[in-house]
Design a protein around this motif. Structure first.
Motif, short mmCIF file in Angstrom:
data_model
loop_
_atom_site.label_atom_id
_atom_site.label_comp_id
_atom_site.label_asym_id
_atom_site.label_seq_id
_atom_site.Cartn_x
_atom_site.Cartn_y
_atom_site.Cartn_z
N ARG A 28 -7.06 32.53 92.30
CA ARG A 28 -7.34 31.58 93.38
C ARG A 28 -6.05 30.90 93.83
NH1 ARG A 28 -10.22 30.55 97.78
NH2 ARG A 28 -10.61 28.34 98.09
N THR A 29 -5.18 30.56 92.86
CA THR A 29 -3.88 29.97 93.20
C THR A 29 -3.11 30.92 94.10
OG1 THR A 29 -3.87 29.11 90.92
CG2 THR A 29 -1.88 28.79 92.22
N PHE A 30 -3.08 32.20 93.72
CA PHE A 30 -2.38 33.20 94.52
C PHE A 30 -3.00 33.30 95.91
CE2 PHE A 30 -2.03 37.61 96.01
CZ PHE A 30 -0.65 37.73 96.06
N HIS A 31 -4.33 33.29 95.97
CA HIS A 31 -5.02 33.40 97.25
C HIS A 31 -4.63 32.27 98.19
CE1 HIS A 31 -8.38 33.09 100.12
NE2 HIS A 31 -8.54 34.37 99.93
N LEU A 32 -4.62 31.06 97.69
CA LEU A 32 -4.25 29.90 98.52
C LEU A 32 -2.82 30.02 99.03
CD1 LEU A 32 -5.88 27.12 96.31
CD2 LEU A 32 -6.55 27.68 98.66
N LEU A 33 -1.90 30.41 98.15
CA LEU A 33 -0.49 30.50 98.52
C LEU A 33 -0.22 31.65 99.49
CD1 LEU A 33 1.11 29.74 95.05
CD2 LEU A 33 1.51 28.42 97.13
N ILE A 34 -0.83 32.80 99.25
CA ILE A 34 -0.57 33.97 100.10
C ILE A 34 -1.13 33.76 101.50
CG2 ILE A 34 -2.62 35.38 99.63
CD1 ILE A 34 0.93 36.77 99.54
N CYS A 35 -2.27 33.07 101.60
CA CYS A 35 -2.86 32.80 102.91
C CYS A 35 -2.00 31.84 103.72
CB CYS A 35 -4.27 32.23 102.76
SG CYS A 35 -5.51 33.42 102.23
N ALA A 36 -1.39 30.88 103.02
CA ALA A 36 -0.58 29.88 103.71
C ALA A 36 0.82 30.39 104.04
CB ALA A 36 -0.47 28.62 102.84
N SER A 37 1.28 31.42 103.32
CA SER A 37 2.63 31.95 103.52
C SER A 37 2.60 33.04 104.58
CB SER A 37 3.18 32.50 102.19
OG SER A 37 3.14 31.51 101.19
N GLY A 38 2.87 32.67 105.81
CA GLY A 38 2.70 33.59 106.92
C GLY A 38 3.73 34.70 107.02
N LYS A 39 4.97 34.45 106.60
CA LYS A 39 6.02 35.44 106.77
C LYS A 39 5.93 36.53 105.70
CE LYS A 39 9.26 32.17 108.90
NZ LYS A 39 10.57 31.50 108.79
N VAL A 40 6.18 37.77 106.10
CA VAL A 40 6.10 38.91 105.19
C VAL A 40 7.06 38.73 104.01
CG1 VAL A 40 6.46 41.38 104.93
CG2 VAL A 40 5.32 40.51 106.98
N GLY A 41 8.28 38.30 104.31
CA GLY A 41 9.26 38.13 103.24
C GLY A 41 8.81 37.12 102.20
N LEU A 42 8.21 36.03 102.65
CA LEU A 42 7.72 35.00 101.75
C LEU A 42 6.56 35.52 100.91
CD1 LEU A 42 8.22 32.05 100.97
CD2 LEU A 42 6.55 31.38 102.72
N ARG A 43 5.72 36.32 101.52
CA ARG A 43 4.59 36.89 100.80
C ARG A 43 5.06 37.88 99.73
NH1 ARG A 43 0.02 37.62 105.62
NH2 ARG A 43 -0.84 35.51 105.36
N ARG A 44 6.06 38.68 100.04
CA ARG A 44 6.58 39.62 99.05
C ARG A 44 7.22 38.86 97.88
NH1 ARG A 44 9.00 45.12 101.81
NH2 ARG A 44 7.10 45.69 102.94
N ARG A 45 7.92 37.79 98.22
CA ARG A 45 8.53 36.98 97.18
C ARG A 45 7.46 36.39 96.25
NH1 ARG A 45 11.33 31.79 99.17
NH2 ARG A 45 10.54 30.51 97.48
N LEU A 46 6.37 35.95 96.86
CA LEU A 46 5.27 35.39 96.07
C LEU A 46 4.65 36.43 95.16
CD1 LEU A 46 3.43 32.90 95.59
CD2 LEU A 46 1.95 33.78 97.41
N VAL A 47 4.45 37.64 95.69
CA VAL A 47 3.89 38.73 94.88
C VAL A 47 4.79 39.00 93.67
CG1 VAL A 47 3.42 41.21 94.83
CG2 VAL A 47 2.60 39.83 96.75
N GLU A 48 6.08 39.12 93.91
CA GLU A 48 7.02 39.40 92.81
C GLU A 48 6.99 38.28 91.77
OE1 GLU A 48 10.56 39.96 95.12
OE2 GLU A 48 10.42 42.15 95.00
N ARG A 49 6.86 37.05 92.24
CA ARG A 49 6.83 35.91 91.32
C ARG A 49 5.58 35.98 90.43
NH1 ARG A 49 8.53 30.49 91.48
NH2 ARG A 49 8.25 29.73 89.34
N PHE A 50 4.43 36.27 91.02
CA PHE A 50 3.20 36.32 90.24
C PHE A 50 3.18 37.49 89.26
CE2 PHE A 50 1.48 32.93 92.63
CZ PHE A 50 0.30 32.54 92.03
N ILE A 51 3.76 38.62 89.65
CA ILE A 51 3.79 39.78 88.76
C ILE A 51 4.54 39.44 87.48
CG2 ILE A 51 4.78 42.10 88.47
CD1 ILE A 51 4.17 42.53 91.48
N LYS A 52 5.62 38.66 87.61
CA LYS A 52 6.46 38.33 86.46
C LYS A 52 5.99 37.09 85.71
CE LYS A 52 10.52 40.25 88.81
NZ LYS A 52 11.80 39.93 89.49
#
Length: 504
Positions: free
Chosen positions: A215-239
């Motif tokens: 749910r935390t990821f869902h809230l952040l990814i929806c609010a992060s509109g730029k592709v680069g920011l979303r990729r950064r978020l994905v990488e952060r959550f994976i690690k």
């Protein structure tokens, strides 16, 4: 595993979807090339009835969005769950928890105190003097009141009030915020467009070692509109070692599922590639999500390669795999292949249900093959599957789109006889159909009947009816519809979309 599964099932399924060309009739010998994948783009899903949007035009106007028909629930849970941010938290369960009414009253007092905060009044001091017993239930009550009260007037002020209360509550003896409360204050920030503040909260959670959820990821990814920011978020959550991704098998599946719910199909491709590079093996859920993304992006060749790969890896299709395959076969106008697949499903113990038939019929309807739609609807009933409102609506919409309103009316009447209540999609299709045959008075009457049946029209229903009346030269009737909408207090903020209309 599907009971009774044997042989290389994916090879048989793949052959069905590949070797049989589209056929206009159910048992036609001929075939055509091309036209197999979705012709619309990712952003035009054919829903036609999303709140606040203009009517979608074209052959898919008024249809159920494929995103709804092809949705994938998380393993062991419902399609959507807000438990992580406390929205479904139910105070009053258990002897140690105060009654719901006590929490509600105390939350109301705190909310009114927060609203007074400003020059000459310290909300923090007032809360200290009030000395409430802080608990998850109380914090949730206050934050949720703020979430549902956000509007264009207070969206700059409310995040500050929410955070002030959040900080104060976290400092009270015997209480510590958990993940759900962080998620809920993030939701306040999300509603108000405070993306940087959301990231700061996320960093604070990481520093404190609090688990972060899907749910935390869902809230952040929806609010992060730029592709680069979303990729950064994905990488952060994976690690992230504190990522609590259950009930999913791994962090990648949790992330992929969230991206699917917000229709980020290209990002799904990128995450899948990253998953493979890092040595994670896809499971059936992974394949279902990625194949769905490939289909929505129109990449049918890659879709089929993934289907082959799934079989080579020894994975057996589940109900959701077959659901997607049937829709693809329907949209590709391959009814004979779909019939063979339905029979195959029954042979391996995966009995088709109403959702499988509905997705197939929806695909065939989009392809314009009404004969096959009717055939599979009748087959479904013969097999003991009771058609629901979604299935009826798919049939009605298909006939309306083809200009066969009498058949659409027959299905509408039949669904009422069977006790199925129309939803907003059903009414939207019927209103469109009545307009196409010039029955504008009946269309307006049906619009007014919606609320008496517990179904509030969305803006697209109004927009569709008004535009069709105006196109037919019925300006006076169109203005009556707009007046009815305004008298009901519906969508006043969208009134400017009706060009040329002036309120009296």
């Amino acid at each position: 595993m599907i009971p009774g599964a044997h042989l290389p099932p994916l090879r048989a399924v793949r052959a069905l979807s590949a070797r049989l060309g589209p056929s206009r009739h159910l048992y036609s010998e001929g075939s055509r090339n091309g036209g197999e994948g979705p012709s619309d783009t990712v952003h035009s899903n054919g829903g036609g009835v999303r709140e606040g949007e203009e009517e979608v035009t074209g052959p898919d106007a008024g249809r159920f969005p494929r995103e709804m028909l092809l949705r994938l629930p998380p393993p062991g849970g419902p399609p959507e769950s807000d438990d992580d941010d406390g929205e479904n938290f139910a105070p009053g369960h258990g002897p140690r928890i105060r009654s719901f009414e006590d929490v509600r009253l105390e939350g109301d007092r705190i909310f009114r105190i927060l609203l007074q905060d400003g020059p000459g009044f310290s909300a923090r001091q007032a809360l200290d003097e009030m000395r409430p017993k802080v608990s998850n239930a109380l914090v949730r009550e206050v934050l949720f009141r703020i979430v549902v009260s956000v509007d264009s007037v207070n969206r700059e002020r409310y995040p500050r009030l929410a955070y002030k209360f959040f900080v104060w509550a976290g400092q009270q003896e015997g209480y510590r915020h958990d993940t759900s409360m962080y998620n809920l204050v993030m939701k306040v920030f999300a509603e108000c467009g405070e993306v940087k503040a959301m990231w700061r909260l996320f960093e604070e959670m990481a520093e404190k070692g609090l688990p972060v959820s899907a749910r935390t990821f869902h809230l952040l990814i929806c609010a992060s509109g730029k592709v680069g920011l979303r990729r950064r978020l994905v990488e952060r959550f994976i690690k992230l070692s504190t990522f609590s991704y259950r009930p999913f098998r791994n962090a990648f599946n949790a992330i992929l599922h969230t991206l699917l719910t917000i229709e980020q199909y290209s990002l799904i491709e990128w995450v899948h590639e990253k998953m493979i590079l890092e040595g994670y093996l896809p499971d059936v859920l992974t394949y279902n999500i990625v194949m769905r993304a490939k289909y929505m992006l129109g990449r049918l060749d890659q879709f089929h390669r993934l289907l082959d790969e799934m079989g080579r890896n020894g994975l057996t299709p589940d109900l959701h795999t077959y659901n997607l395959l049937l829709h693809v076969l329907g949209k590709g106008d391959k009814p004979l292949a779909a019939l063979n697949l339905l029979n195959y499903m029954s042979d391996v113990g995966c009995v088709p249900n109403v959702l499988h038939f509905t997705n197939l019929i929806d695909g065939l309807g989009r392809a314009g093959n009404l004969e096959a739609c009717k055939y599979f609807f009748d087959e479904m009933v013969k097999k003991g599957c009771e058609p629901d409102v979604v299935c009826y609506t798919v049939m009605i919409t298909s006939y309306v789109a083809a200009g066969e309103f009498e058949e659409a009316q027959r299905f509408f009447d039949d669904m009422l006889v069977r006790g199925q209540l129309p939803n907003v999609y059903t009414y939207n299709s019927m209103i469109r159909g009545l307009c196409t045959v010039g029955e504008f008075d009946k269309a307006f009457s049906m619009l007014k009947d919606m609320e008496s049946h517990g179904c509030t029209p969305n803006f697209s229903v109004y927009s569709s009816l008004v535009s069709r009346m105006r196109n037919a030269g019925k300006d006076s009737q169109a203005n009556n519809v707009i007046k009815y909408m305004t008298d009901k207090g519906h969508y006043l903020h969208l009134l400017s979309r009706f060009g040329g209309y002036r309120r009296c």
